[in-house]
Design an enzyme around this catalytic site. Sequence first.
Site, PDB file in Angstrom:
ATOM      1  NE  ARG A  53     -96.790  36.703   6.717  1.00 21.53           N
ATOM      2  CZ  ARG A  53     -96.018  37.277   5.799  1.00 21.53           C
ATOM      3  NH1 ARG A  53     -96.566  37.986   4.832  1.00 21.53           N
ATOM      4  NH2 ARG A  53     -94.721  37.138   5.847  1.00 21.53           N
TER       5      ARG A  53
ATOM      6  CD1 TRP B 150     -96.309  25.624   6.823  1.00 22.20           C
ATOM      7  CD2 TRP B 150     -97.737  27.257   6.269  1.00 22.20           C
ATOM      8  NE1 TRP B 150     -95.595  26.791   6.705  1.00 22.20           N
ATOM      9  CE2 TRP B 150     -96.438  27.807   6.366  1.00 22.20           C
ATOM     10  CE3 TRP B 150     -98.797  28.116   5.932  1.00 22.20           C
ATOM     11  CZ2 TRP B 150     -96.177  29.167   6.140  1.00 22.20           C
ATOM     12  CZ3 TRP B 150     -98.534  29.455   5.704  1.00 22.20           C
ATOM     13  CH2 TRP B 150     -97.245  29.971   5.797  1.00 22.20           C
TER      14      TRP B 150
ATOM     15  CG  HIS C 239     -96.760  29.164   9.645  1.00 22.09           C
ATOM     16  ND1 HIS C 239     -95.395  29.128   9.534  1.00 22.09           N
ATOM     17  CD2 HIS C 239     -97.098  30.481   9.563  1.00 22.09           C
ATOM     18  CE1 HIS C 239     -94.922  30.362   9.394  1.00 22.09           C
ATOM     19  NE2 HIS C 239     -95.938  31.206   9.428  1.00 22.09           N
TER      20      HIS C 239
ATOM     21  CG  HIS D 197     -95.463  40.541   9.844  1.00 20.31           C
ATOM     22  ND1 HIS D 197     -94.860  40.582   8.610  1.00 20.31           N
ATOM     23  CD2 HIS D 197     -95.352  39.252  10.265  1.00 20.31           C
ATOM     24  CE1 HIS D 197     -94.406  39.374   8.293  1.00 20.31           C
ATOM     25  NE2 HIS D 197     -94.710  38.547   9.278  1.00 20.31           N
TER      26      HIS D 197
HETATM   27 FE1  CCH Z   1     -95.765  33.288   9.327  1.00 17.52          FE
HETATM   28  N1  CCH Z   1     -95.214  33.356   7.373  1.00 17.52           N
HETATM   29  N2  CCH Z   1     -93.831  33.178   9.886  1.00 17.52           N
HETATM   30  N3  CCH Z   1     -96.328  33.385  11.278  1.00 17.52           N
HETATM   31  N4  CCH Z   1     -97.682  33.539   8.759  1.00 17.52           N
HETATM   32  C1  CCH Z   1     -96.035  33.418   6.292  1.00 17.52           C
HETATM   33  C2  CCH Z   1     -97.410  33.404   6.300  1.00 17.52           C
HETATM   34  C3  CCH Z   1     -98.168  33.428   7.479  1.00 17.52           C
HETATM   35  C4  CCH Z   1     -92.755  33.113   9.056  1.00 17.52           C
HETATM   36  C5  CCH Z   1     -92.764  33.292   7.683  1.00 17.52           C
HETATM   37  C6  CCH Z   1     -93.920  33.360   6.918  1.00 17.52           C
HETATM   38  C7  CCH Z   1     -95.494  33.311  12.357  1.00 17.52           C
HETATM   39  C8  CCH Z   1     -94.131  32.991  12.313  1.00 17.52           C
HETATM   40  C9  CCH Z   1     -93.381  32.953  11.163  1.00 17.52           C
HETATM   41  C10 CCH Z   1     -98.775  33.609   9.603  1.00 17.52           C
HETATM   42  C11 CCH Z   1     -98.734  33.774  10.976  1.00 17.52           C
HETATM   43  C12 CCH Z   1     -97.582  33.683  11.741  1.00 17.52           C
HETATM   44  C13 CCH Z   1     -95.253  33.474   5.097  1.00 17.52           C
HETATM   45  C14 CCH Z   1     -95.813  33.564   3.692  1.00 17.52           C
HETATM   46  C15 CCH Z   1     -93.948  33.440   5.477  1.00 17.52           C
HETATM   47  C16 CCH Z   1     -92.731  33.443   4.567  1.00 17.52           C
HETATM   48  C17 CCH Z   1     -96.193  35.000   3.315  1.00 17.52           C
HETATM   49  C18 CCH Z   1     -96.808  35.073   1.954  1.00 17.52           C
HETATM   50  O1  CCH Z   1     -96.112  34.712   0.992  1.00 17.52           O
HETATM   51  O2  CCH Z   1     -97.975  35.478   1.849  1.00 17.52           O
HETATM   52  C19 CCH Z   1     -91.562  32.828   9.814  1.00 17.52           C
HETATM   53  C20 CCH Z   1     -90.169  32.683   9.258  1.00 17.52           C
HETATM   54  C21 CCH Z   1     -91.950  32.714  11.104  1.00 17.52           C
HETATM   55  C22 CCH Z   1     -91.038  32.375  12.221  1.00 17.52           C
HETATM   56  O3  CCH Z   1     -91.434  31.964  13.269  1.00 17.52           O
HETATM   57  C23 CCH Z   1     -96.230  33.612  13.554  1.00 17.52           C
HETATM   58  C24 CCH Z   1     -95.640  33.673  14.954  1.00 17.52           C
HETATM   59  C25 CCH Z   1     -97.536  33.848  13.158  1.00 17.52           C
HETATM   60  C26 CCH Z   1     -98.738  34.243  13.992  1.00 17.52           C
HETATM   61  C27 CCH Z   1     -98.860  34.017  15.289  1.00 17.52           C
HETATM   62  C28 CCH Z   1     -99.991  33.488   8.831  1.00 17.52           C
HETATM   63  C29 CCH Z   1    -101.422  33.450   9.377  1.00 17.52           C
HETATM   64  C30 CCH Z   1     -99.609  33.369   7.491  1.00 17.52           C
HETATM   65  C31 CCH Z   1    -100.519  33.193   6.267  1.00 17.52           C
HETATM   66  C32 CCH Z   1    -100.804  34.512   5.624  1.00 17.52           C
HETATM   67  C33 CCH Z   1    -101.689  34.402   4.394  1.00 17.52           C
HETATM   68  O4  CCH Z   1    -101.781  35.412   3.695  1.00 17.52           O
HETATM   69  O5  CCH Z   1    -102.293  33.366   4.129  1.00 17.52           O
END
Ligand code: CCH
Length: 292
Positions: free
Chosen positions: A44, A187, A171, A48
Amino acid sequence: QAAKVKANFVPTKEDYIKVYNRIAEIMDEAENYDDGSYGPVLLRLGWHASGTYDKETKTGGSNYATMRFEPEALHGANAGLNLARNLMEKVKTEFPWISYGDLWTLGGVAAIQEMAGPHIPWRPGRIDGFAEQATPDGRLPDASQGGDHLRNIFYRMGFNDQEIVALSGAHALGRCHRDRSGYEGPWTFSPITLTNDYFKLLFSEKWAWKRWDGPKQLEDKKSKSLMMLPTDYVLVQDKSFKKFAKQYADSQDVFFKDFSGAVSRLFELGVPTEQFVTPEPWIMPTVEEQKD
Ligand code: CCH
């Protein structure tokens, strides 16, 4: 020990493999954290750091690692990523010659590869920038919104519908944290192994709005232990997105191939080509492959 960095030290691929291996080690030092790996939160961070890119103004992206600075570090979308940045800081003190942008994107590569995902072609060349180069808030996607928003955000980075869907497959990994985004839960049932289950579950499960006092999210009716964000659910509502989501649900190979290409490109957003030390990205071997 910054003093030990020789002014003319030119790191080789072998040096970057050492960094990769150290990241892989740290990822596993997570017995008491979430699902037992820091991999998802490291991915993540890489995303970002890169997803702030704007192709029109050529600002943002992974080049300058501006999330180190406030206010970008404090943007709502980056809540919780201080954890990932602190983990990477340990690596940075051991390998002070690597730039933050290279370190964070290599962290994303290591996370995907060590969590059983495809190889992500990657090359170094990012440089550390300044707070003035930080991007305004609002460049990363907002999970509460719909298809138009997703397209606006990802088209701005230069991605198409297929790439939006492929990237969203990340996700399959990790979870939402109430105290970071407000959302809650994973997820998939295997949040530290990359699979195409995210797409499979989108089609196979019945999804209903979760009844709770938190932000609008969906839960699967059967186990009530999985979640989807509104932006995830759009991928099976919108006709164009749905076509690709179905392809990825049907074939993990096709998903891995497209995911690899899209993430590789994502991590290079905002980096001028001439900055890269090699014309062709490298394939970094996994820890397991290095044993052969
Ligand atoms: Fe995402 N993401 N993401 N995401 N994401 C969250 C967590 C992860 C969105 C929203 C969220 C991508 C695209 C999107 C990861 C990778 C990617 C969370 C929860 C939200 C909200 C955060 C929390 O509470 O910790 C949205 C909207 C989009 C739109 O497209 C993309 C692209 C990627 C990477 C290629 C990953 C991995 C996580 C899990 C993080 C964790 O701490 O477990």
